[in-house]
Motif scaffolding. Sequence first.
Motif: not given
Length: 450
Positions: A135-142, A248-250, A370-378
Amino acid sequence: MTGKISHTGATVAAPPSKFGAVLRVTSGNFLEQFDFFLFGFYAHYISKVFFPVDSEFASLMLTFAVFGAGFLMRPLGAIILGAYIDKAGRRKGLIVTLSIMASGTVLIALVPGYTSIGLLAPALVLLGRLLQGFSAGAELGGVSVYLAEIATPGRKGFYTAWQSASQQVAIVMAAALGYGLNQWLSPEQVAAWGWRIPFLIGCAIVPFIFILRKSLQETADFQARRHHPDTREVFESMLRNWRTVLTCMLFVAMTTTTFYLITVYTPTFGRSVLHLSTADSLLVTLLVGLSNFIWLPIGGALSDRIGRKPILVGISLLALLTAYPAMLWLVANPSFGHLLAVLLLFSFYFGMYNGAMVVALTEVMPVNVRVVGFSLAFSLATAVFGGFTPAISTYLIELTANKASPGLWMSFAALCGLVATLILYRRGGAASRGEQQESAARQGRSAARA
């Protein structure tokens, strides 16, 4: 309720309700992080209850490995739940992430210990952590994207900083509960059952968070878009932009490593490495949470005024040069005051860097994903760097017999952040274009005032 009707017939947020929207969306983020922190705060007790082995080092490593396993689920949650949020909407998606997280929280709070149900106990704890991580995988990005999309022009940095600021409230609350338990209960009582009390409190407030989040309104930006990508389009976009995601991961490595070092790992480091009291370690964590809460919106607001790049480059350089020397000084002179001084310095680094970094991450991602890209990198950064920081720090100290070695890990993460910043903000890069657009928005707002 103040609102307006979009072309789709749905109610979208109106400017007067933005404060309420920030409170509603970050409340779920607070709860999710509250339960994550508790696991790290009480790792010592959890290791005894669920992973009772002869070696204290092995027991603690098993606990931190389960803690880190939750972060391995984050990339999967980022892709699946992030794609759902980009397609179905911010409001619906954030309710789903909250539901999954609540299930993991209840499971960890109520599962009996190893002496009662044997191997089923650590297995259920692991399942709870995996649900929380998913759940946290998308929470922060969302949450971050929602805040960026409701922000007034020229203030995106300030608005998105409240995503991380809500986490600091969770740290303060968790540390305050831990400090209180250590004052009211004996060490034996805390070890036997007292450590479960904060987890049960987290379960008790779940219904109130659901009420807040269900009243959340969809963002006008999302409603205005005519096309919302399906799962296939999301995957194709991520494949096309894989270099951006990895960079963005780095980019995120600096903030997530520092964050888990100064919050989740602090109670264990203070007690097991520096041999300070549990109360001292928890009090330091509480004060660090307050410091983070102050610096985060300052970092976001300052990035709105002077730009993201100067803050990101300056702070990552400072962390690269000073993290290890500061840790050397601390372990040579262990005390409550010295631990607090070093972690407040690291808190300044985290707050300023993260305040600029989160909004930059929303600006660099393609708008439709935007959400999935942000969430995946984070999520990748948290899985590779931050989430395993307690385990890596524990292992480095055991391997090198150098109590200051966690500072080297933080310096490495700072180097990653510096390199990624320079790549993302090279002339003509996506981050530079996003900052130029935000600068134009600031100028437009100033002109409107005039």
